[in-house]
Design a protein around this motif. Structure first.
Motif, mmCIF file in Angstrom:
data_model
loop_
_atom_site.group_PDB
_atom_site.id
_atom_site.type_symbol
_atom_site.label_atom_id
_atom_site.label_comp_id
_atom_site.label_asym_id
_atom_site.label_seq_id
_atom_site.Cartn_x
_atom_site.Cartn_y
_atom_site.Cartn_z
ATOM 1 N N GLY A 124 100.768 29.532 50.723
ATOM 2 C CA GLY A 124 99.762 29.051 51.652
ATOM 3 C C GLY A 124 99.803 29.576 53.067
ATOM 4 O O GLY A 124 99.332 28.905 53.988
ATOM 5 N N PRO A 144 95.940 29.634 54.522
ATOM 6 C CA PRO A 144 95.409 28.384 55.067
ATOM 7 C C PRO A 144 96.154 27.919 56.322
ATOM 8 O O PRO A 144 95.536 27.355 57.237
ATOM 9 C CB PRO A 144 95.584 27.386 53.919
ATOM 10 C CG PRO A 144 95.650 28.207 52.692
ATOM 11 C CD PRO A 144 96.298 29.497 53.101
ATOM 12 N N VAL A 179 97.622 29.245 42.745
ATOM 13 C CA VAL A 179 96.371 29.873 43.186
ATOM 14 C C VAL A 179 95.710 30.475 41.949
ATOM 15 O O VAL A 179 95.958 31.639 41.596
ATOM 16 C CB VAL A 179 96.634 30.956 44.252
ATOM 17 C CG1 VAL A 179 95.314 31.479 44.822
ATOM 18 C CG2 VAL A 179 97.525 30.444 45.377
ATOM 19 N N SER A 208 89.817 33.350 47.522
ATOM 20 C CA SER A 208 89.602 31.959 47.126
ATOM 21 C C SER A 208 90.124 30.998 48.181
ATOM 22 O O SER A 208 89.482 29.976 48.476
ATOM 23 C CB SER A 208 90.273 31.681 45.778
ATOM 24 O OG SER A 208 91.686 31.649 45.875
ATOM 25 N N GLN A 209 91.268 31.306 48.775
ATOM 26 C CA GLN A 209 91.810 30.445 49.824
ATOM 27 C C GLN A 209 90.931 30.467 51.073
ATOM 28 O O GLN A 209 90.718 29.428 51.710
ATOM 29 C CB GLN A 209 93.232 30.875 50.159
ATOM 30 C CG GLN A 209 94.221 30.600 49.031
ATOM 31 C CD GLN A 209 95.615 31.100 49.345
ATOM 32 O OE1 GLN A 209 95.790 32.164 49.956
ATOM 33 N NE2 GLN A 209 96.619 30.351 48.926
ATOM 34 N N ASN A 262 87.790 28.457 50.329
ATOM 35 C CA ASN A 262 88.090 27.021 50.363
ATOM 36 C C ASN A 262 88.242 26.507 51.789
ATOM 37 O O ASN A 262 87.989 25.322 52.055
ATOM 38 C CB ASN A 262 89.363 26.729 49.564
ATOM 39 C CG ASN A 262 89.168 26.887 48.075
ATOM 40 O OD1 ASN A 262 88.050 26.853 47.573
ATOM 41 N ND2 ASN A 262 90.266 27.078 47.356
#
Length: 229
Positions: A121, A124, A165, A187-188, A191
């Motif tokens: 992560g 993010p 993920v 994708s992260q 999101n």
């Protein structure tokens, strides 16, 4: 020297170097003086103030360092700043550059997004740090990295990363388990509400870019983001 370069926002530019800029890393056995000269040449070519481009000691973690003019070299895998030019070094991992705006000006980030970073992560976390500084309308530029058709991994590792993920699950062009880190990064970012403006080619398939999978003794190219007049 530059694989890609553009003004990404008014007063903000980003770039990814190629092997023409030479190795920019101090940790691969190269002569430190030669690396420093290449970094200075890169600053000059980009129009960045000498000795102001900030690099990280990258450790495949999730630490995000907030940088200002007095900051040194952090042990981190992401940096966020309002004022400092930022750089990330790679040779198959994703060099991710981010830029947003705030009431106090631009907020920039450079992220080293390899397999552990994507899985744990770091992306993010970097976006959250930018927003803590007031950044809005954050956009992303994904530099060249190894693609999901080329990044072969053991089946258990694919399962482990894809559990965290799912978008990373992939298969190589020759039919073996693989990871698609750019897809996972996208994708992260999606999101997190961050749009992707650019994605570079596969490092393994591009001879003018360094690739650790192609040559384990290779150098490192850089992604950089900076403000200018």
């Amino acid at each position: 020297m530059f694989h890609w370069r553009a003004e990404i926002l008014p007063g903000v530019s980003a770039a990814f170097t190629d092997s023409g800029a030479g190795n920019l890393a101090l940790h691969v056995g190269d002569d430190a003086g030669a690396v420093q000269r290449r970094r200075e040449q890169l600053e000059a070519a980009a129009g960045i103030e000498p000795r102001s481009l900030r690099f990280m000691n990258q450790v495949h973690g999730t630490t995000v360092a907030v940088m200002d003019r007095g900051s040194g070299t952090p042990e981190a895998d992401a940096m966020v700043s309002r004022s400092q030019p930022l750089a990330v070094m790679v040779a198959d991992c994703i060099p991710l550059l981010l830029a947003g705006t705030s009431a106090d000006g631009h907020v920039l980030a450079a992220v080293h997004a390899g397999r552990p970073g994507v899985a744990n992560g770091v992306i993010p976390s970097a976006v959250d740090t930018m927003r803590s500084l007031g950044a809005a309308d954050i956009r992303a530029w994904l530099g060249p990295s190894i693609c999901g058709r080329c990044y072969e991994v053991p089946p258990a590792l694919r399962d482990e990363v894809a559990a965290a993920v799912p978008a990373t699950w992939s298969t190589t062009s020759w039919g073996t388990p693989a990871l698609d880190l750019p897809a996972g990064a996208r994708s992260q970012l999606e999101n997190a509400g961050v749009g992707v403006e650019y994605a570079g080619p596969c490092t393994l398939e591009t001879a003018s870019l360094y690739s650790y999978r192609r040559d384990s003794g290779t150098g490192r190219f850089a992604g950089l983001v900076w403000c200018h007049d």
